[in-house]
Design an enzyme around this catalytic site. Sequence first.
Site, mmCIF file in Angstrom:
data_model
loop_
_atom_site.group_PDB
_atom_site.id
_atom_site.type_symbol
_atom_site.label_atom_id
_atom_site.label_comp_id
_atom_site.label_asym_id
_atom_site.label_seq_id
_atom_site.Cartn_x
_atom_site.Cartn_y
_atom_site.Cartn_z
ATOM 1 C CD GLN A 1 -2.930 -7.119 -3.382
ATOM 2 O OE1 GLN A 1 -3.654 -7.788 -4.109
ATOM 3 N NE2 GLN A 1 -1.745 -6.698 -3.773
ATOM 4 C CG ASP B 1 -0.159 2.138 -5.825
ATOM 5 O OD1 ASP B 1 -1.297 1.670 -6.003
ATOM 6 O OD2 ASP B 1 0.620 1.711 -4.943
ATOM 7 N N GLY C 1 0.865 -1.164 0.000
ATOM 8 C CA GLY C 1 0.000 0.000 0.000
ATOM 9 C C GLY C 1 0.910 1.225 0.000
ATOM 10 C CB ALA C 2 0.954 4.214 -2.179
ATOM 11 N NE ARG D 1 5.361 -3.337 -4.887
ATOM 12 C CZ ARG D 1 4.056 -3.474 -4.601
ATOM 13 N NH1 ARG D 1 3.608 -3.239 -3.383
ATOM 14 N NH2 ARG D 1 3.198 -3.828 -5.544
ATOM 15 C CG ASN E 1 -5.438 1.837 -7.015
ATOM 16 O OD1 ASN E 1 -4.659 1.932 -6.070
ATOM 17 N ND2 ASN E 1 -6.608 1.238 -6.883
ATOM 18 C CE LYS E 2 -2.236 -4.240 -6.497
ATOM 19 N NZ LYS E 2 -0.857 -4.655 -6.886
HETATM 20 O O1 MRU Z 1 0.563 -4.005 -4.688
HETATM 21 P P1 MRU Z 1 -0.052 -3.299 -3.519
HETATM 22 O O2 MRU Z 1 -0.856 -4.201 -2.641
HETATM 23 O O3 MRU Z 1 0.948 -2.478 -2.752
HETATM 24 O O4 MRU Z 1 -1.069 -2.279 -4.189
HETATM 25 C C1 MRU Z 1 -1.781 -1.394 -3.366
HETATM 26 C C2 MRU Z 1 -2.750 -0.543 -4.082
HETATM 27 O O5 MRU Z 1 -2.861 -0.574 -5.285
HETATM 28 C C3 MRU Z 1 -3.519 0.447 -3.253
HETATM 29 O O6 MRU Z 1 -4.789 0.659 -3.778
HETATM 30 C C4 MRU Z 1 -2.760 1.788 -3.241
HETATM 31 O O7 MRU Z 1 -1.435 1.593 -2.832
HETATM 32 C C5 MRU Z 1 -3.397 2.766 -2.350
HETATM 33 S S1 MRU Z 1 -3.109 2.424 -0.650
HETATM 34 C C6 MRU Z 1 -3.808 3.597 0.303
#
Ligand code: MRU
Length: 338
Positions: free
Chosen positions: A197, A238, A48-49, A90, A248-249
């Site tokens: 997730q 992100d 998560g960012a 990342r 985003n994801k």
């Molecule tokens: O690969 P991840 O689980 O780190 O991806 C997370 C996401 O895409 C979240 O939606 C994003 O980081 C926002 S978190 C507040």
Amino acid sequence: MPSFLPVLWKDQRLFILDQTLLPLEKIMVELDNAQAVWDAIKSLQVRGAPAIGVCAAYGMIVGIREQDPGDDSAFRAAAAKVKIFLATSRPTAVNLFYALDRMEACLNQCGESTPQQLFDLLEKEATAIFDEDVAMCRAIGAHGASLIDEGMGILTHCNAGGLATSGYGTALAPLYTAHEQGRRFRVYADETRPLLQGARLTAWELMESGIDVTLLCDNMAAMLLASGKVDIVIVGADRIAANGDTANKIGTYGVALLAKHHGIPFYVAAPASTFDAQTATGADIPIEERDADEVRCHGGKLLAPPQVKVYNPAFDVTPMELITGFITDQGILSGARE
Ligand code: MRU
């Protein structure tokens, strides 16, 4: 409201809640060297960012301490080395670079000092990054709760909750605040293949907080939106480029297209640390490609021919024209969608 801490700095030691084990086990692990911090970010033990950013900020301290610098210049050399290393963990979430840059700038603004003075300075800065994230997520909750009415249906994708931040979430923050204000509503959580997730984390943390949540496979979202059960979609981010395009994801873009087709508002919730004025458009956002076995396997079990070719981008970009608005710590900003 969530009762866990995804990143914990205690007695000058760094701990994270290992998210790869959730929801079956709730275990805090210590990260006591730079490689452990890098591995935890890369493997999504911490994810998560905003949470990645906070972890990397404290990770700088851990990584410098490991090198045991004896004077000012050794300290600065150690810091530069750890920063470069952690930045390779990342590529997509800008919060990682935001936090590392802040730690570097903090050192650069300080004149010659002892290693202890520099450690104290960096500890203060990392804690400021953590505290600011807490405050920004709370502010996102306060602004976004105005969008959540009694009885609504809300769809979210991935996990942009407490687990993904310093504890309160971005996309889930308006839901926590509306719930604290006494409103009741239904949340739908996409499972979010390949790493689940939504199933493992969002469903778990909403249930822990007593919020009504229903899990669906990603390929059920179109049917759900067509059914009229969803009034609003809220996702995290992100990285938000200068023109509003949002990474985003993986799967978020598809949900945004569906929301437009069905006339359902699509909101992105994010703190100031996720807006990247240096990146002009979504096309300039680096998209992480992850290991093929994340798609071929699950839970250590092969689901596909072992040699099959795999496409596995971890994120996609939702163009600004599909976004109704941004729920930020400063208020709700308009997107470009009619
Ligand atoms: O690969 P991840 O689980 O780190 O991806 C997370 C996401 O895409 C979240 O939606 C994003 O980081 C926002 S978190 C507040």
